[in-house]
Design a protein around this motif. Structure first.
Motif, short mmCIF file in Angstrom:
data_model
loop_
_atom_site.label_atom_id
_atom_site.label_comp_id
_atom_site.label_asym_id
_atom_site.label_seq_id
_atom_site.Cartn_x
_atom_site.Cartn_y
_atom_site.Cartn_z
N ILE A 167 0.85 -1.18 0.00
CA ILE A 167 0.00 0.00 0.00
C ILE A 167 0.89 1.24 0.00
O ILE A 167 1.87 1.32 0.75
CB ILE A 167 -0.93 0.03 1.23
N PHE A 208 -9.06 1.78 -11.72
CA PHE A 208 -9.98 2.37 -10.76
C PHE A 208 -11.40 1.82 -10.95
O PHE A 208 -11.76 1.29 -12.01
CB PHE A 208 -9.98 3.90 -10.89
N SER A 209 -12.21 1.97 -9.92
CA SER A 209 -13.60 1.50 -9.94
C SER A 209 -14.49 2.52 -10.64
O SER A 209 -14.14 3.70 -10.75
CB SER A 209 -14.08 1.25 -8.51
N LYS A 253 -15.20 6.22 -9.57
CA LYS A 253 -14.15 7.24 -9.61
C LYS A 253 -13.95 7.81 -11.02
O LYS A 253 -12.98 8.53 -11.27
CB LYS A 253 -12.84 6.66 -9.09
N GLY A 257 -3.20 3.70 -3.10
CA GLY A 257 -3.78 2.40 -3.40
C GLY A 257 -2.78 1.27 -3.24
O GLY A 257 -1.72 1.43 -2.63
N LYS A 258 -3.11 0.11 -3.81
CA LYS A 258 -2.23 -1.06 -3.75
C LYS A 258 -1.28 -1.03 -4.93
O LYS A 258 -1.68 -1.18 -6.09
CB LYS A 258 -3.04 -2.36 -3.76
N LYS A 299 -3.82 -0.21 -7.89
CA LYS A 299 -5.27 -0.32 -7.78
C LYS A 299 -5.74 0.87 -6.94
O LYS A 299 -5.46 0.96 -5.75
CB LYS A 299 -5.67 -1.64 -7.12
N ALA A 314 -7.32 3.68 -4.71
CA ALA A 314 -8.25 3.86 -3.59
C ALA A 314 -8.72 5.31 -3.53
O ALA A 314 -9.88 5.58 -3.22
CB ALA A 314 -7.58 3.46 -2.28
N SER A 315 -7.81 6.26 -3.84
CA SER A 315 -8.18 7.67 -3.83
C SER A 315 -7.30 8.46 -4.78
O SER A 315 -6.17 8.06 -5.09
CB SER A 315 -8.09 8.25 -2.42
#
Length: 265
Positions: free
Chosen positions: A153, A187-188, A191, A207-208, A222, A224-225
């Motif tokens: 991370i 990203f998902s 986002k 993220g990862k 990956k 996260a923000s």
């Protein structure tokens, strides 16, 4: 006679007497990339050696002899020998399951992996040789050039200059100035708006992170923000900071204030 390199290509299928055009052209193109990337790693510049086919033996196995017959730009003959020697040395180290040479970058390792691809698939038997050495591409080579990865991370910063949401791929790419690398950011769907607003901007992504084997810079993350960062022109200069905290030293002189800070360390 100038230093050259020879590649031997043979169909691994018992029912095929000859190598297909597709396999033949693929293998030569893969060798070209190995040679060019190796030369660039040695010279620190774009590849300049003009490799030409000076001999071709057929039927199968097909044997192609490449030598530098003139160059696009005048090239030091030492770099030619060094390039051939390094290519053979790297393949030899891989085939003997020796640790990879430290000078092999991830990009170069990828070219070696591609070169070995159709041997891995059982389509071809391939070997390369110089004037003094010969290396058969085998399973050991293939296993060695498939890099393992590590994850952690963390954050990475750069400028977002590529975005692809076609067919739900949802990936953008940021480019870091130091070192000059690019990172694929997955990203998902929630986002997408943030990613669009960040196009062309400097950003920090949390993220990862995925690191290729032996590399200190991540290949992908990956997400996260996403955090927008100020441009260099938006940051305050030293002149802007002057007078921002006039009483920071209290009753102390500037020299005493700095001395106390050093003593505290």
């Amino acid at each position: 006679m100038r230093t050259g390199i020879t590649i031997t290509i043979e169909s691994a299928k018992s029912d095929r007497e000859h190598v297909s055009l597709d396999d033949f052209s693929f293998q030569l193109e893969a060798l070209r990339k190995v040679l060019y990337s190796t030369e660039s790693s040695l010279s620190g510049e774009n590849a300049e050696i003009d490799w030409q086919i000076v001999d071709l033996t057929h039927p199968s196995p097909a044997e192609v002899v490449l030598r530098p017959v003139g160059t696009r730009i005048t090239t030091d003959t030492d770099i030619i020998s060094e390039t051939v020697n390094k290519v053979v040395r790297c393949f030899k180290a891989l085939s003997e399951d020796i640790s990879l040479p430290v000078e092999m970058s991830q990009q170069m390792l990828g070219h070696y992996k591609t070169f070995s691809d159709r041997v891995r698939k059982g389509v071809l038997r391939v070997s390369i040789k110089s004037e003094t050495d010969i290396v058969k591409i085998n399973k050991t080579v293939i296993d060695a050039v498939v890099p393992s990865e590590s994850e952690s991370i963390g954050t990475v910063e750069g400028r977002l200059e590529f975005l692809n949401i076609h067919a739900d791929r949802n990936v953008f790419r940021i480019y870091s100035a130091i070192p000059p690398e690019q990172v694929n950011c997955f990203f998902s769907p929630d986002k997408i708006k943030e990613a669009r607003e960040a196009v062309g901007r400097k950003i920090r992504v949390l993220g990862k992170l995925t690191y290729p084997k032996g590399e200190n810079f991540p290949r992908s993350i990956k997400v996260a923000s996403i955090e927008l960062l100020p441009e260099d022109d938006d940051l305050p200069s030293l002149g802007d900071l002057r007078g921002i905290a006039p009483d920071i030293t209290g009753d102390l002189s500037s020299e005493e204030f700095v001395r106390n800070l050093r003593d505290a360390e």
